[in-house]
Structure formats: C-alpha cells, structure tokens
Motif scaffolding. Sequence first.
Motif, PDB file in Angstrom:
ATOM      1  N   MET A  26      33.125  52.593  37.551  1.00 43.56           N
ATOM      2  CA  MET A  26      31.817  52.106  37.105  1.00 43.56           C
ATOM      3  C   MET A  26      31.857  50.614  36.790  1.00 43.56           C
ATOM      4  N   VAL A  27      32.891  50.182  36.078  1.00 47.96           N
ATOM      5  CA  VAL A  27      33.004  48.762  35.735  1.00 47.96           C
ATOM      6  C   VAL A  27      33.110  47.920  37.001  1.00 47.96           C
ATOM      7  N   ALA A  28      33.955  48.375  37.943  1.00 47.61           N
ATOM      8  CA  ALA A  28      34.125  47.640  39.190  1.00 47.61           C
ATOM      9  C   ALA A  28      32.819  47.568  39.974  1.00 47.61           C
ATOM     10  N   THR A  29      32.094  48.678  40.018  1.00 44.13           N
ATOM     11  CA  THR A  29      30.833  48.706  40.756  1.00 44.13           C
ATOM     12  C   THR A  29      29.806  47.785  40.117  1.00 44.13           C
ATOM     13  N   MET A  30      29.725  47.785  38.791  1.00 40.23           N
ATOM     14  CA  MET A  30      28.782  46.906  38.114  1.00 40.23           C
ATOM     15  C   MET A  30      29.121  45.429  38.370  1.00 40.23           C
ATOM     16  N   LEU A  31      30.402  45.102  38.390  1.00 47.92           N
ATOM     17  CA  LEU A  31      30.807  43.730  38.696  1.00 47.92           C
ATOM     18  C   LEU A  31      30.403  43.357  40.115  1.00 47.92           C
TER      19      LEU A  31
ATOM     20  N   ASP B 222      36.170  38.981  51.438  1.00 42.34           N
ATOM     21  CA  ASP B 222      35.329  40.013  50.819  1.00 42.34           C
ATOM     22  C   ASP B 222      36.167  41.228  50.428  1.00 42.34           C
ATOM     23  N   ALA B 223      37.063  41.634  51.326  1.00 47.24           N
ATOM     24  CA  ALA B 223      37.915  42.800  51.059  1.00 47.24           C
ATOM     25  C   ALA B 223      38.868  42.519  49.901  1.00 47.24           C
ATOM     26  N   ILE B 224      39.476  41.335  49.916  1.00 49.06           N
ATOM     27  CA  ILE B 224      40.432  40.983  48.855  1.00 49.06           C
ATOM     28  C   ILE B 224      39.745  40.963  47.490  1.00 49.06           C
ATOM     29  N   VAL B 225      38.564  40.343  47.430  1.00 48.80           N
ATOM     30  CA  VAL B 225      37.845  40.287  46.157  1.00 48.80           C
ATOM     31  C   VAL B 225      37.379  41.679  45.748  1.00 48.80           C
ATOM     32  N   GLY B 226      37.026  42.537  46.712  1.00 44.11           N
ATOM     33  CA  GLY B 226      36.675  43.917  46.389  1.00 44.11           C
ATOM     34  C   GLY B 226      37.830  44.652  45.736  1.00 44.11           C
ATOM     35  N   TRP B 227      39.044  44.421  46.232  1.00 45.93           N
ATOM     36  CA  TRP B 227      40.225  45.023  45.603  1.00 45.93           C
ATOM     37  C   TRP B 227      40.421  44.468  44.191  1.00 45.93           C
ATOM     38  N   VAL B 228      40.259  43.156  44.041  1.00 44.24           N
ATOM     39  CA  VAL B 228      40.451  42.536  42.727  1.00 44.24           C
ATOM     40  C   VAL B 228      39.452  43.098  41.714  1.00 44.24           C
ATOM     41  N   VAL B 229      38.224  43.307  42.155  1.00 37.78           N
ATOM     42  CA  VAL B 229      37.186  43.836  41.262  1.00 37.78           C
ATOM     43  C   VAL B 229      37.600  45.205  40.724  1.00 37.78           C
ATOM     44  N   VAL B 230      38.178  46.052  41.579  1.00 37.99           N
ATOM     45  CA  VAL B 230      38.621  47.380  41.129  1.00 37.99           C
ATOM     46  C   VAL B 230      39.795  47.255  40.161  1.00 37.99           C
ATOM     47  N   LEU B 231      40.725  46.364  40.438  1.00 37.93           N
ATOM     48  CA  LEU B 231      41.847  46.170  39.519  1.00 37.93           C
ATOM     49  C   LEU B 231      41.359  45.662  38.165  1.00 37.93           C
ATOM     50  N   VAL B 232      40.365  44.792  38.181  1.00 42.65           N
ATOM     51  CA  VAL B 232      39.773  44.326  36.924  1.00 42.65           C
ATOM     52  C   VAL B 232      39.146  45.492  36.166  1.00 42.65           C
ATOM     53  N   GLY B 233      38.468  46.386  36.894  1.00 40.11           N
ATOM     54  CA  GLY B 233      37.888  47.562  36.256  1.00 40.11           C
ATOM     55  C   GLY B 233      38.944  48.435  35.600  1.00 40.11           C
TER      56      GLY B 233
ATOM     57  N   VAL C 180      41.938  47.463  34.503  1.00 42.30           N
ATOM     58  CA  VAL C 180      42.474  46.740  33.343  1.00 42.30           C
ATOM     59  C   VAL C 180      41.485  46.780  32.181  1.00 42.30           C
ATOM     60  N   ALA C 181      40.196  46.706  32.500  1.00 41.56           N
ATOM     61  CA  ALA C 181      39.176  46.669  31.453  1.00 41.56           C
ATOM     62  C   ALA C 181      39.123  47.966  30.655  1.00 41.56           C
ATOM     63  N   VAL C 182      39.373  49.112  31.315  1.00 39.52           N
ATOM     64  CA  VAL C 182      39.273  50.395  30.598  1.00 39.52           C
ATOM     65  C   VAL C 182      40.606  50.845  30.023  1.00 39.52           C
ATOM     66  N   ALA C 183      41.694  50.186  30.390  1.00 37.19           N
ATOM     67  CA  ALA C 183      43.020  50.618  29.933  1.00 37.19           C
ATOM     68  C   ALA C 183      43.140  50.712  28.420  1.00 37.19           C
ATOM     69  N   PRO C 184      42.629  49.754  27.620  1.00 35.08           N
ATOM     70  CA  PRO C 184      42.768  49.859  26.159  1.00 35.08           C
ATOM     71  C   PRO C 184      42.048  51.058  25.561  1.00 35.08           C
ATOM     72  N   PHE C 185      41.131  51.684  26.314  1.00 37.88           N
ATOM     73  CA  PHE C 185      40.339  52.777  25.763  1.00 37.88           C
ATOM     74  C   PHE C 185      40.852  54.153  26.172  1.00 37.88           C
TER      75      PHE C 185
END
Length: 284
Positions: free
Chosen positions: A115-120, A221-232, A234-239
């Motif tokens: 969800m986080v990756a998709t919203m980004l 576009d593909a590389i940034v799409g992968w990065v967006v998912v990795l960011v997602g 990392v963003a939820v890991a603390p929770f």
Amino acid sequence: MAYVGERVRFVLTRAGVREVALIAVIYGLYMASRLLASNDFGDAMHRAKEILRFERTTGLDWESALNDLFLRHEWLGLFGSYWYSTTHYIVTALVLVWLWRRSRTDYITLRRALMVATMLGLAMYLLLPTAPPRFVEGYVDVLRLHSDNGWWGADASAPRGLGHLTNELAAFPSLHAGWSLWVALVVYQVARNRWLHVIGWAYPAITALVIVGTGNHWLVDAIVGWVVVLVGCVAVAPFVPIVEASFLAATPQPRSLHAPRPLGGPLPSADGAVVRGVDPGTSG
C-alpha cells in the motif's frame, strides 16, 4: 472450544471482508489517480527525453535493443503483450490471497508495504507525468501491433474500448515492476521451497524485460518502481511488532479453565538433597 472456534472464524471472516474492501479502495484510488494526472504531453515528453539522456550517459539505454528484439520475434511480442496486460493484476491478487491463507501476520505487514509503495507511485504519477518510450520517435508500441490478438486495444494495456479511462503518461515509476518485486519478496519471505524462490525472483526479471521491450517503460521507470517497493518495506518495518500484537489480540486464543499451576524449580530439602517437582506455592 466450539465457541472459541466459531469466534475465530467470525473474526477471520470479518477481517477478510475488510481486506477485500480495503484493496478495492486502493484499486479505486489507483484508477482515479491515473485519470486525475496531468495530460500535458509537452512536459511528459520533456521528462521522457531527460530520462533517455540520463540513460545514454550511464549506459542504461537498453530500450532500443529490447524493443527491436520484441519486434523481430512475433511470438515474443505476443508473449510480452499478454504478460504486460495480465500478470500485473492477476498475479498480485493471487499472491495476496495465498499470503492471507498462509500467514496472517506476514500478510498484514507485506500488504501495508504494498500500500505504501502504491501510494508513493500514485503520487509520482500526479506530480511527474512521463511519456513512455512508445511515444518517442524510434520506438514501437508492441501491444498496439498485437491488439487484434488480445483483449486490449491500441491504448497501452487498457481493455478494448476503455482507452479513455487510462492515463498513458503514467510511466514513472513502473508499478508493473514494483508490484512484481513485491511478489518476489513475498515468496522469499513466506515460501520454504527453493524452486518457488527461483520462480519468484524470475517474475520481476521477466516483467522488467517485458515492460521495457514492449515500449511501455524506460529502464529507469523499472528501477524506480523497485526502489518504491523497497521504501514501502522499510517504512512498515518498525511497525511489525505492533502488527503481530494487534493481530493476536483480535484473534481469541483457546485456553483451559482448569490449567494446573506451574511447577517451581528444584528445592533443597532439610538434609541438602534436591526435591524436584514441588510447587513452592503449596510447600510448607
């Protein structure tokens, strides 16, 4: 025990309905963002040419060679067209269902990452409309060439007759690439079969080749799409601990009404010998 079983089924059914509704809302936002994005073709083409200039500087301009490959081999072009127009939605949905059935706690965490990756990605569609290679001179729209052989029309992968409902300038980042990497991460996290891991990692690799080779995305576009998912992720890991605790709290756990009191550790006797299995609460 029967009551507990019924209660668990009720909680899981209610949670399942909530998940379906949530995913439907996310999909609705996905479609709405594509419609609300700017249709300024001039700005979108400028960004596309900036990406191409960057790729040529860094040696990442693989689009032309891959596009020619998909054009020379008709079977490959047809395969890529079906892959592009099908797997993005079907595979992601099937993996979500499989993950829900396999591991509820992993599901909640990984679904939140998606969800986080998709919203980004949707935010970038709105802020940075970008033309795909098929709009740039020298590149060919492979899906358009094979539109008579599938259900899609001449407007990217939109179903025939629904091209006006899609935003053809939503190329950066590629959520086709991002979602496919998410699938691979899910398989790696949950599955224990080594062959499933191989298939899981092959999926984003094939998807990247297809989206670039068919002229629908730049390699960046593909590389940034992968990065967006990795960011997602990392963003939820603390929770993650909070996710697990909230899920366990929502699921009734079976318990015994007459469980024995725990036994204490070894106690020394008067003569120094060790007496085992004595409950300190009842001794003396």
